[in-house]
Design an enzyme around this catalytic site. Structure first.
Site, PDB file in Angstrom:
ATOM      1  N   THR A  25     119.945   7.061  64.201  1.00 21.61           N
ATOM      2  CA  THR A  25     118.660   7.566  64.696  1.00 21.61           C
ATOM      3  C   THR A  25     118.446   7.254  66.164  1.00 21.61           C
ATOM      4  O   THR A  25     117.899   8.064  66.920  1.00 21.61           O
ATOM      5  CB  THR A  25     117.512   6.934  63.875  1.00 21.61           C
ATOM      6  OG1 THR A  25     117.612   7.406  62.537  1.00 21.61           O
ATOM      7  CG2 THR A  25     116.158   7.301  64.432  1.00 21.61           C
ATOM      8  N   ASP A  73     125.495  10.214  61.325  1.00 24.67           N
ATOM      9  CA  ASP A  73     124.413   9.560  60.611  1.00 24.67           C
ATOM     10  C   ASP A  73     125.125   8.509  59.757  1.00 24.67           C
ATOM     11  O   ASP A  73     126.102   8.836  59.069  1.00 24.67           O
ATOM     12  CB  ASP A  73     123.712  10.594  59.725  1.00 24.67           C
ATOM     13  CG  ASP A  73     122.506  10.022  58.991  1.00 24.67           C
ATOM     14  OD1 ASP A  73     121.427  10.618  59.117  1.00 24.67           O
ATOM     15  OD2 ASP A  73     122.662   9.003  58.275  1.00 24.67           O
ATOM     16  N   SER A  74     124.680   7.270  59.785  1.00 24.92           N
ATOM     17  CA  SER A  74     125.484   6.218  59.155  1.00 24.92           C
ATOM     18  C   SER A  74     125.569   6.356  57.649  1.00 24.92           C
ATOM     19  O   SER A  74     126.351   5.652  57.002  1.00 24.92           O
ATOM     20  CB  SER A  74     124.971   4.831  59.537  1.00 24.92           C
ATOM     21  OG  SER A  74     123.802   4.499  58.829  1.00 24.92           O
ATOM     22  N   SER A  75     124.798   7.255  57.067  1.00 27.15           N
ATOM     23  CA  SER A  75     124.962   7.504  55.639  1.00 27.15           C
ATOM     24  C   SER A  75     126.337   8.120  55.354  1.00 27.15           C
ATOM     25  O   SER A  75     126.796   8.124  54.213  1.00 27.15           O
ATOM     26  CB  SER A  75     123.847   8.408  55.106  1.00 27.15           C
ATOM     27  OG  SER A  75     123.752   9.568  55.897  1.00 27.15           O
ATOM     28  N   THR A 105     120.826   2.835  60.999  1.00 26.28           N
ATOM     29  CA  THR A 105     120.346   1.682  60.237  1.00 26.28           C
ATOM     30  C   THR A 105     120.698   1.752  58.751  1.00 26.28           C
ATOM     31  O   THR A 105     120.751   0.726  58.076  1.00 26.28           O
ATOM     32  CB  THR A 105     118.815   1.527  60.365  1.00 26.28           C
ATOM     33  OG1 THR A 105     118.174   2.684  59.819  1.00 26.28           O
ATOM     34  CG2 THR A 105     118.410   1.332  61.807  1.00 26.28           C
ATOM     35  N   ASP A 106     120.938   2.975  58.234  1.00 26.35           N
ATOM     36  CA  ASP A 106     121.104   3.086  56.776  1.00 26.35           C
ATOM     37  C   ASP A 106     122.246   2.225  56.249  1.00 26.35           C
ATOM     38  O   ASP A 106     122.110   1.599  55.196  1.00 26.35           O
ATOM     39  CB  ASP A 106     121.321   4.552  56.373  1.00 26.35           C
ATOM     40  CG  ASP A 106     120.018   5.345  56.427  1.00 26.35           C
ATOM     41  OD1 ASP A 106     118.936   4.734  56.479  1.00 26.35           O
ATOM     42  OD2 ASP A 106     120.099   6.592  56.418  1.00 26.35           O
ATOM     43  N   GLN A 294     120.766  -8.344  40.796  1.00 25.37           N
ATOM     44  CA  GLN A 294     119.996  -7.244  41.379  1.00 25.37           C
ATOM     45  C   GLN A 294     118.830  -7.766  42.202  1.00 25.37           C
ATOM     46  O   GLN A 294     118.215  -7.017  42.954  1.00 25.37           O
ATOM     47  CB  GLN A 294     119.464  -6.336  40.268  1.00 25.37           C
ATOM     48  CG  GLN A 294     120.577  -5.679  39.497  1.00 25.37           C
ATOM     49  CD  GLN A 294     120.095  -4.605  38.548  1.00 25.37           C
ATOM     50  OE1 GLN A 294     118.999  -4.079  38.704  1.00 25.37           O
ATOM     51  NE2 GLN A 294     120.902  -4.271  37.576  1.00 25.37           N
ATOM     52  N   CYS A 295     118.488  -9.032  42.021  1.00 23.93           N
ATOM     53  CA  CYS A 295     117.387  -9.622  42.801  1.00 23.93           C
ATOM     54  C   CYS A 295     117.884  -9.897  44.221  1.00 23.93           C
ATOM     55  O   CYS A 295     118.932 -10.531  44.377  1.00 23.93           O
ATOM     56  CB  CYS A 295     116.920 -10.940  42.195  1.00 23.93           C
ATOM     57  SG  CYS A 295     116.390 -10.803  40.497  1.00 23.93           S
TER      58      CYS A 295
END
Ligand code: ASP
Length: 356
Positions: A25, A73-75, A105-106, A294-295
């Site tokens: 971005t 795009d870092s995705s 940032t992704d 997952q926490c």
């Protein structure tokens, strides 16, 4: 590849930073189909930095810029992007005081974690940053993030891969993206800040840094990530009601060489013996199976509950309090090297770069 900053062109090369622009971005421009990575970054960066107050401009180090030919795009990033960055840093490591990686940032925290393993023992700063708003957007966070990244990237005591974002310096291999639109998008849930901006001071906390925790010369491990980039390592986040056949469709695939399981809480799985059996089968076949919670905060303790009993016997490696990024990229990194299964398991359980 590189071009010299006209801002501070007289500094000798070893006092310079190397800025590597990958996309994201921060450098995007509005197009008909939405934001897309924009080029001409060296000039745009120079233009943006020239808007800093004079006192801040005088604190900027000299820099050269590499702008990747394929801006993403870092995705869209894959392990091959991580590999390219590590190699470019390794190729230039003795020529620069430090490195600033401009990244979307992704998946920024995934790249940071991977770089930490590939650049083990690095004796200078590698600081990743990006922004939630493009460089030229009104009130963008980009300029502040760039300025802070530049300031930290010349500090000799910082000897690791870090993320600078919204006034905070985080250990890269401990970080996650925690917010999809707030400016303080990153946190390191199980590790304190390794530095922060206070006024115009950029304070590094050396006692929390790798330089104090791990002595030694750079011992980079630049493995070939092509096989792992083709899908050898999977990540499975459990959900209520998960069936054995669903897990088997991943772990049972012969192309899979390793997997990260994200369990409940302190390390629990549903009380379905078929699940445990197929995990044990995969591990017995030489697949590297690791588990975290997952926490986002806290650690797993395999066997603390009956619901997690048997996982260690099934060959599951505890990822303790590692982030998903740290655990997954560590599996990728270990599987990409010619290590025995036992060495891969031993090294997974050993802290290599302060990741656990
Ligand atoms: N989609 C963007 C990227 O990761 C988001 C960002 O940079 O903030 O490239």
């Amino acid at each position: 590849m590189s071009t010299t900053s006209p801002l501070t062109s007289s500094a000798p090369t070893k006092e310079r930073l190397l800025v590597i622009y990958t996309g994201g971005t921060i450098g995007m421009l509005q197009q008909a189909n939405g934001l897309t990575p924009g080029g001409n970054f060296r000039e745009r960066l120079h233009q943006a930095l020239s808007h800093l107050p004079l006192a801040q401009r005088q604190n900027l180090p000299a820099y050269d810029v590499i702008s990747y030919s394929s801006l993403i795009d870092s995705s869209a990033a894959t392990p091959l992007n991580w590999q390219q960055l590590a190699r470019d840093i390794a190729d230039n490591v003795n020529a620069y005081r430090g490195f600033v990686i401009i990244h979307g940032t992704d998946t920024l925290s995934w790249t940071a974690a991977s770089l930490a393993y590939q650049l083990q023992g690095i004796d200078r700063p590698v600081v990743l940053t990006g922004a939630m708003q493009p460089l030229e957007a009104p009130n963008s966070d980009a300029l502040d993030n760039l300025y802070g990244a530049f300031r930290f990237a010349v500090q000799p005591a910082l000897q690791e891969v870090a993320i600078y974002f919204a006034n905070r310096l985080l250990r890269g291999v401990r970080s996650i993206k925690q917010h999809s639109n707030a400016v303080d998008a990153f946190s390191s849930p199980n590790y304190p800040l390794i530095g922060e901006r206070v006024g115009d001071d950029f304070i590094h906390y050396p006692s929390r840094g790798l330089a104090c925790q791990q002595r030694g010369a750079p011992r980079f491990e630049l493995a070939d990530y092509l096989p792992v980039a083709q899908g050898e390592v999977a990540r499975v986040v459990l959900w209520p009601g998960i069936s054995a056949w669903q897990l088997e469709s991943i772990l049972g695939d012969s192309r899979i060489k390793g997997a990260l399981l994200q369990l409940w809480g302190a390390g629990n799985i549903p009380s379905n013996p078929d699940l445990l059996a197929l995990i044990a089968k995969a591990s017995g076949e030489g697949k590297l199976i690791a588990a975290i919670s997952q926490c986002p905060q806290g650690s797993i303790h395999l066997g603390a509950y009956a619901a997690g009993d048997g996982l260690a016997d099934a060959g599951v490696l505890s990822g303790d309090d590692m982030t998903p990024e740290a655990a997954y990229t560590k599996l990728v990194h270990l599987l990409a090297q010619p290590l025995s299964f036992e060495d891969q398991r031993r090294r997974f359980l050993t802290p290599l770069v302060g990741e656990r």
